[in-house]
Design a protein around this motif. Structure first.
Motif, mmCIF file in Angstrom:
data_model
loop_
_atom_site.group_PDB
_atom_site.id
_atom_site.type_symbol
_atom_site.label_atom_id
_atom_site.label_comp_id
_atom_site.label_asym_id
_atom_site.label_seq_id
_atom_site.Cartn_x
_atom_site.Cartn_y
_atom_site.Cartn_z
ATOM 1 N N ALA A 4 10.341 4.889 12.391
ATOM 2 C CA ALA A 4 10.071 5.745 13.548
ATOM 3 C C ALA A 4 10.957 5.342 14.714
ATOM 4 N N LYS A 5 11.662 6.322 15.258
ATOM 5 C CA LYS A 5 12.461 6.117 16.467
ATOM 6 C C LYS A 5 11.624 6.595 17.648
ATOM 7 N N ILE A 6 11.198 5.632 18.471
ATOM 8 C CA ILE A 6 10.324 5.915 19.606
ATOM 9 C C ILE A 6 11.092 5.640 20.898
ATOM 10 N N LEU A 7 11.090 6.610 21.805
ATOM 11 C CA LEU A 7 11.746 6.436 23.096
ATOM 12 C C LEU A 7 10.724 6.026 24.144
ATOM 13 N N PHE A 8 11.036 4.989 24.915
ATOM 14 C CA PHE A 8 10.276 4.625 26.107
ATOM 15 C C PHE A 8 11.077 5.140 27.282
ATOM 16 N N ILE A 9 10.548 6.140 27.972
ATOM 17 C CA ILE A 9 11.249 6.744 29.100
ATOM 18 C C ILE A 9 10.331 6.738 30.311
ATOM 19 N N GLY A 10 10.912 7.005 31.468
ATOM 20 C CA GLY A 10 10.126 7.113 32.690
ATOM 21 C C GLY A 10 10.896 6.593 33.885
ATOM 22 N N PRO A 11 10.257 6.648 35.038
ATOM 23 C CA PRO A 11 10.916 6.245 36.280
ATOM 24 C C PRO A 11 11.333 4.769 36.285
ATOM 25 N N ASN A 12 12.257 4.457 37.176
ATOM 26 C CA ASN A 12 12.656 3.064 37.394
ATOM 27 C C ASN A 12 11.441 2.222 37.783
#
Length: 186
Positions: A4-12
């Protein structure tokens, strides 16, 4: 074994790297000083997805993505073939609630991911003033699962919640694979 390729994204400064290191059991030389991620860091580890049915381990490729929009030109490569997206934000930062709407539209809505492939994580940093509970989210964001993480007080709760989410992602991948196999047979 699923990968599984999971992205952790979000603001600085939302805690993406701290959570990624914790969930992958990665130990970095941390002196408490904030160091923004440049572009992306990829962490690989095995995890036991919760509720995935067969109790098999899953290979996780965790993409800890920078919250800086100057890396926007890298986003198409990050998004390619992703299995799931986790939007991490700091509920103490008022601008983060608005900013996660942008992250949602750029990484989730544009890819047509199912809600169960996505997760909102309100990461409470040490000394957080915000209580766990309902947050004033936009209607399209309120459809996504929301968990609160606090590595200072309840670290294993965050790990268990991530494993349950990973189970949803693996189930989605399994269902997709089965549909693809059936379409070949038919």
């Amino acid at each position: 074994m699923f990968k599984a390729k999971i992205l952790f994204i979000g603001p600085n400064e939302s805690g993406k790297t701290v959570l990624a290191n914790f969930l992958s059991d990665t130990v970095e030389n941390v002196d408490g000083e904030y160091r923004p991620t440049r572009g992306v860091r990829i962490l690989e580890f095995e995890s036991q997805p919760g509720g995935s049915g067969d109790n098999a381990k899953c290979e996780v490729e965790l993409w800890d993505c920078s919250g800086d929009f100057k890396f926007e030109s890298c986003w198409p490569a990050m998004i390619k073939d992703c299995s799931g997206v986790v939007i991490i934000f700091n509920p103490d930062a008022p601008n983060h609630l608005k900013e996660i709407e942008t992250w949602y539209s750029m990484f989730i809505a544009s890819q047509g991911l199912q809600d169960k492939q996505c997760l909102l994580m309100a990461h409470h940093k040490p000394g957080s003033r915000v209580e766990d509970g309902r947050l004033p989210l936009a209607s399209h964001l309120s459809r996504l699962a929301l968990i609160h993480s606090n590595l200072e007080e309840e670290p294993e709760d965050a790990r268990q919640a991530f494993c349950r989410y990973l189970g949803n992602v693996v189930n989605t991948m399994s269902e997709s694979r089965e549909r693809e196999e059936m379409s070949i047979i038919m």
